[in-house]
Write an enzyme that holds these catalytic residues in place. Structure first.
Site, PDB file in Angstrom:
ATOM      1  N   GLY A   2      43.458 -21.653-115.326  1.00 54.19           N
ATOM      2  CA  GLY A   2      43.947 -21.507-116.384  1.00 54.19           C
ATOM      3  C   GLY A   2      45.077 -20.478-117.130  1.00 54.19           C
ATOM      4  O   GLY A   2      44.429 -20.222-118.286  1.00 54.19           O
ATOM      5  N   THR A   3      45.489 -19.798-115.989  1.00 55.59           N
ATOM      6  CA  THR A   3      46.547 -19.107-117.442  1.00 55.59           C
ATOM      7  C   THR A   3      47.648 -19.689-118.541  1.00 55.59           C
ATOM      8  O   THR A   3      47.978 -19.306-119.311  1.00 55.59           O
ATOM      9  CB  THR A   3      47.183 -18.488-115.946  1.00 55.59           C
ATOM     10  OG1 THR A   3      48.563 -19.149-115.527  1.00 55.59           O
ATOM     11  CG2 THR A   3      46.807 -17.407-114.680  1.00 55.59           C
ATOM     12  N   ASN A   4      47.752 -20.944-118.225  1.00 60.62           N
ATOM     13  CA  ASN A   4      48.737 -21.394-118.798  1.00 60.62           C
ATOM     14  C   ASN A   4      47.737 -21.743-120.282  1.00 60.62           C
ATOM     15  O   ASN A   4      47.947 -21.467-121.634  1.00 60.62           O
ATOM     16  CB  ASN A   4      49.111 -22.920-119.021  1.00 60.62           C
ATOM     17  CG  ASN A   4      50.801 -22.705-117.682  1.00 60.62           C
ATOM     18  OD1 ASN A   4      51.550 -21.975-118.373  1.00 60.62           O
ATOM     19  ND2 ASN A   4      50.572 -23.243-116.761  1.00 60.62           N
ATOM     20  N   HIS A   9      55.265 -28.390-115.503  1.00 59.00           N
ATOM     21  CA  HIS A   9      55.792 -28.450-114.854  1.00 59.00           C
ATOM     22  C   HIS A   9      56.260 -27.316-114.010  1.00 59.00           C
ATOM     23  O   HIS A   9      56.952 -27.656-114.765  1.00 59.00           O
ATOM     24  CB  HIS A   9      55.996 -29.856-114.208  1.00 59.00           C
ATOM     25  CG  HIS A   9      56.223 -30.428-112.464  1.00 59.00           C
ATOM     26  ND1 HIS A   9      55.818 -29.980-112.347  1.00 59.00           N
ATOM     27  CD2 HIS A   9      57.593 -29.707-112.238  1.00 59.00           C
ATOM     28  CE1 HIS A   9      55.754 -30.477-111.093  1.00 59.00           C
ATOM     29  NE2 HIS A   9      56.951 -29.842-110.687  1.00 59.00           N
TER      30      HIS A   9
HETATM   31  C1  GAR Z   1      50.079 -23.895-113.210  1.00 56.82           C
HETATM   32  O1  GAR Z   1      51.659 -23.485-111.942  1.00 56.82           O
HETATM   33  C2  GAR Z   1      51.157 -24.855-113.569  1.00 56.82           C
HETATM   34  O2  GAR Z   1      52.460 -25.500-113.483  1.00 56.82           O
HETATM   35  C3  GAR Z   1      50.465 -26.133-112.580  1.00 56.82           C
HETATM   36  O3  GAR Z   1      50.229 -25.788-111.900  1.00 56.82           O
HETATM   37  C4  GAR Z   1      49.384 -24.485-112.250  1.00 56.82           C
HETATM   38  C5  GAR Z   1      48.270 -24.024-112.509  1.00 56.82           C
HETATM   39  O4  GAR Z   1      48.195 -22.959-112.947  1.00 56.82           O
HETATM   40  N1  GAR Z   1      50.817 -27.109-112.861  1.00 56.82           N
HETATM   41  C6  GAR Z   1      51.283 -28.634-111.829  1.00 56.82           C
HETATM   42  O5  GAR Z   1      51.343 -28.198-110.367  1.00 56.82           O
HETATM   43  C7  GAR Z   1      50.817 -29.595-112.525  1.00 56.82           C
HETATM   44  N2  GAR Z   1      51.411 -30.598-111.636  1.00 56.82           N
HETATM   45  P1  GAR Z   1      46.642 -22.320-114.374  1.00 56.82           P
HETATM   46  O6  GAR Z   1      45.468 -23.294-114.087  1.00 56.82           O
HETATM   47  O7  GAR Z   1      47.115 -21.052-114.440  1.00 56.82           O
HETATM   48  O8  GAR Z   1      47.291 -22.623-115.910  1.00 56.82           O
END
Ligand code: GAR
Length: 207
Positions: free
Chosen positions: A12-14, A110
């Protein structure tokens, strides 16, 4: 104020970038009202609770197929009165029930420059492995609307990030998150919440 519902599956950093952007006023016209996770126990849920945001877990593994899972998520999004749905590291491909219920109201981040390194099987570190295997010198991130075509919806924002000679999938992922994803995702959400994204001929344009 638009209700923003964020879909997560992992760290969940995004999601954190969205929470921070809301706090600092970068997101105008919207508020994160609910976080929905496809997995129990992920750190994204902790981030929601630390910030007083309601969360729900709809475990993918408890549903026999993608249709029944999509229905459960769609029903939850309707119940939460979502105006915008954000896929922030959400690792399940939902079917057209949800895109029909929320047309051009769902966006995904993405970790590559679409149309490179995207589609089924390209998620998380696999995307960066593929970029390094191809030897590209630039990669980056894309925020796009979610349609029934996996990673194929109208592109809203993109940002390029250099690939270094000694990159590993992990170092490239980190640079792309820091320099691109955590910036363009909140920016795209803010644009949407201010009604500044227009769809013409199947493409998205910022007004
Ligand atoms: C992020 O890099 C996101 O762009 C990617 O997974 C990671 C999740 O990180 N998403 C995909 O690859 C979707 N096709 P997060 O949980 O720390 O946000």
């Amino acid at each position: 104020m638009k209700n923003i519902v964020v879909l997560v599956s992992g760290g969940g950093t995004n999601l954190q970038a969205l929470i921070d952007a809301e706090r600092s006023g970068i997101i105008k016209g919207g508020k994160i009202t609910c976080v929905i996770s496809s997995k129990e126990g992920v750190y994204a849920l902790e981030r929601a609770s630390k910030n007083g945001i309601k969360s729900r877990v709809i475990p993918r593994k408890e549903y026999p197929d993608i249709a029944s899972y999509t229905k459960a998520v769609t029903d939850a999004l309707i119940a939460e009165k979502a105006d915008l749905v954000v896929y922030a590291g959400f690792m399940t491909i939902l079917d057209e029930q949800v895109t029909k219920a929320f047309p051009y109201k769902m966006m995904n981040v993405h970790p590559a420059l679409i149309p490179s390194f995207c589609g089924k099987g390209f998620y998380g570190l696999h995307v960066h492995e593929a970029a390094l295997a191809a030897g590209v010198k630039l990669s980056g991130a894309t925020v796009h609307f979610v349609t029934e075509v996996c990673d194929g919806g109208p592109i809203i924002l993109q940002k390029a990030v250099p690939v270094e000679n000694d990159d590993t999938p992990e170092t490239l992922q980190k640079r792309i998150m820091e320099q691109a994803e955590w910036k363009i995702l909140p920016e795209a959400v803010s644009l949407f919440c201010q009604d500044r994204i227009e769809i013409r001929d199947g493409k998205a344009y910022v007004k």
